[in-house]
Design an enzyme around this catalytic site. Structure first.
Site, short mmCIF file in Angstrom:
data_model
loop_
_atom_site.label_atom_id
_atom_site.label_comp_id
_atom_site.label_asym_id
_atom_site.label_seq_id
_atom_site.Cartn_x
_atom_site.Cartn_y
_atom_site.Cartn_z
N LYS A 52 0.84 -1.20 0.00
CA LYS A 52 0.00 0.00 0.00
C LYS A 52 0.88 1.25 0.00
CE LYS A 52 -3.71 -2.41 2.38
NZ LYS A 52 -4.28 -2.79 3.68
N GLN A 96 -4.15 -1.74 10.13
CA GLN A 96 -4.07 -3.05 9.48
C GLN A 96 -4.58 -4.15 10.42
OE1 GLN A 96 -3.15 -3.63 6.19
NE2 GLN A 96 -3.83 -5.73 6.60
N ASP A 119 -10.52 2.90 4.98
CA ASP A 119 -10.86 1.49 4.79
C ASP A 119 -12.38 1.30 4.76
OD1 ASP A 119 -8.85 -0.33 4.36
OD2 ASP A 119 -8.35 -0.59 6.48
#
Ligand code: NDP
Length: 292
Positions: A52, A96, A119
């Site tokens: 990412k 994460q 997200d």
């Protein structure tokens, strides 16, 4: 059969994002800033976060990884999240997952400012999907919507079967496709591990989206001729004799299902590459909303 090329589509989307970022930089403004919070040393999480970061930097974003020891307390992590919420130079961030067992992931997700939740996992953003309000869409369902849209696959009035009901893929996907709008208007069935006689549903489906994490689960006898297949699954299976000793496959028996499908995504190279592209698109949106 038309192969849905996620690699190419994600590259197109990234190019579109880069055009916007270049304009921002040319006007002497700071670039969008994405932060990834990484707790512990899980190799898969580390590799996701690194890719990412690389993809973000390639498009001209500022990208940072905030690394924390796996023994960090929940209270300390919540403090760090609060700092990110308050930092105006951070447009969007992701935490994460999975987090270590002693940390309540739901508590952490709830602490994220929904305006920085690129997200799209915060209940506020998931709620906006249900109420059809603009917000951040979770990257994988967002990527699948883009594939459907860019390949001009009609969803209105179609029977869609979503297999899997997780909060990050299956459930938001099913809601998005049933919304009353262009690119929605489908009649959606959601299947899961307690579904009985799945084949009865899959044989009726015009579009099947699979996100369960079970290699080669969907077989050719379960689908009708001309079906559209979107395979979100990523499974690593042994591949003796290959350099790495393993290979990645989806939840669909691609070799046989592709012979009956009208459209199909491969694994790798289908849904996977779209996820990062949509995360970056969400970050650009967060930057634009951040009134720079
Ligand atoms: P989860 O484990 O959170 O959810 C799996 C879902 O599949 C559950 O709803 C479960 O049902 C259902 N399920 C499991 N087995 C069966 C079965 N035999 N029949 C019907 N339903 C079943 O997984 P995720 O949604 O996080 O991920 C799913 C897959 O997608 C994984 O392979 C993952 O690696 C991949 N993925 C890919 C991404 C990408 O970027 N392309 C991003 C995220 C995930 P129940 O609810 O009853 O337990």
């Amino acid at each position: 059969m038309i192969l849905i090329d996620g690699k190419k589509t994600s590259a197109d989307i990234k190019n579109e994002i880069k055009v916007e970022v270049d304009k921002i930089i040319q006007s002497n403004k700071r670039p969008p800033h994405l932060v990834a919070v990484l707790v512990g040393d899980d190799p898969a999480s580390r590799s996701y976060v690194n890719s990412k970061e690389k993809a973000a930097e390639k498009l001209g974003f500022k990208s940072s990884i905030f690394r924390f020891d796996e023994n960090i307390s929940e209270a300390k992590l919540l403090e760090e999240v609060a700092k990110l919420n308050d930092d105006d130079t951070v447009d969007g961030y992701i935490v994460q997952l999975p987090l270590p067992k002693h940390i309540d992931s739901q508590k952490v997700i709830l602490a994220i400012d929904p305006n920085k939740d690129v997200d799209g996992f915060h209940p506020m953003n998931l709620g906006k999907i249900i109420t059809n309000m603009p917000g951040f869409l979770p990257a994988t369902p967002y990527g699948i919507l883009e594939l459907i849209n860019r390949y001009k696959i009609e969803t209105e009035g179609k029977n869609v079967l979503v297999i899997g009901r997780s909060l990050i893929v299956g459930r938001p996907m099913s809601i998005l496709l049933s919304q009353k709008r262009k690119g929605g208007n489908a009649t959606v069935t959601v299947a899961h591990s307690r579904t009985k006689n799945l084949k009865d549903f899959s044989l009726q489906a015009d579009i099947i989206i699979v996100a369960i994490g079970s290699p080669h689960f969907l077989t050719a006898d379960m689908v009708k001729q001309g079906v559209v297949i979107i395979d979100a699954g990523i499974n690593s299976i042994d591949a003796p004799g290959t350099k790495r000793g393993y290979k990645l496959v989806g939840d669909v028996d691609f070799e046989n299902v592709s012979k009956k499908a009208g459209y199909i995504t491969p694994v790798p190279g289908g849904v996977g590459p779209m996820t990062i592209a949509m995360l970056l698109k969400n970050t650009l949106l967060a930057y634009q909303n951040n009134k720079n």
